[in-house]
Write a protein that holds these residues in place. Structure first.
Motif, PDB file in Angstrom:
ATOM      1  N   ASP A 188       0.876  -1.172   0.000  1.00  0.00           N
ATOM      2  CA  ASP A 188       0.000   0.000   0.000  1.00  0.00           C
ATOM      3  C   ASP A 188       0.915   1.225   0.000  1.00  0.00           C
ATOM      4  O   ASP A 188       1.717   1.413   0.917  1.00  0.00           O
ATOM      5  CB  ASP A 188      -0.890  -0.007   1.250  1.00  0.00           C
ATOM      6  N   SER A 218       0.471   4.395   0.584  1.00  0.00           N
ATOM      7  CA  SER A 218       0.368   5.422   1.617  1.00  0.00           C
ATOM      8  C   SER A 218       0.817   4.938   2.992  1.00  0.00           C
ATOM      9  O   SER A 218       1.298   5.726   3.801  1.00  0.00           O
ATOM     10  CB  SER A 218      -1.070   5.952   1.704  1.00  0.00           C
ATOM     11  N   THR A 219       0.695   3.654   3.278  1.00  0.00           N
ATOM     12  CA  THR A 219       1.064   3.136   4.601  1.00  0.00           C
ATOM     13  C   THR A 219       2.350   2.335   4.602  1.00  0.00           C
ATOM     14  O   THR A 219       2.965   2.150   5.647  1.00  0.00           O
ATOM     15  CB  THR A 219      -0.056   2.226   5.153  1.00  0.00           C
ATOM     16  N   ASN A 227     -11.459   7.586   0.214  1.00  0.00           N
ATOM     17  CA  ASN A 227     -10.024   7.839   0.227  1.00  0.00           C
ATOM     18  C   ASN A 227      -9.353   7.197  -0.982  1.00  0.00           C
ATOM     19  O   ASN A 227      -9.693   6.087  -1.373  1.00  0.00           O
ATOM     20  CB  ASN A 227      -9.390   7.272   1.498  1.00  0.00           C
TER      21      ASN A 227
END
Length: 91
Positions: A24, A26-27, A80
């Protein structure tokens, strides 16, 4: 359709013989799309997020080949933006 796009489209249509590993964006969490799912623009895809310890899903907005990986951009149920960078070989 260009040759690369044709090859990618064919691979995505004939894939999912095995789980597909990625990250992922963003994380930084490791994610896995289980076999049996069709990853295609306009479809919902469920994946396991190992960092969260839970399944998540996105509506796929775009799929792009990025060198040896595949970038899947989508939107989750909260609205999101999510970007998954998946291993290019799909296994």
């Amino acid at each position: 359709m260009t040759r690369i796009a044709s090859t990618l489209a064919l691979a995505l249509l004939t894939w999912p013989a095995a789980a597909w590993d990625g990250t992922d964006g963003s994380t930084g969490n490791t994610v896995e799309i289980e076999k049996g799912q069709t990853v295609r623009r306009g479809r919902e895809v469920e994946f396991f997020d190992y960092g969260a310890g839970a399944y998540r899903s996105i509506d796929v907005d775009s799929i792009r080949q990025r060198g040896r990986s595949v970038e899947i951009e989508g939107t989750d149920s909260a609205g999101n933006s999510v970007t998954l960078e998946m291993d290019g070989n799909g296994d």
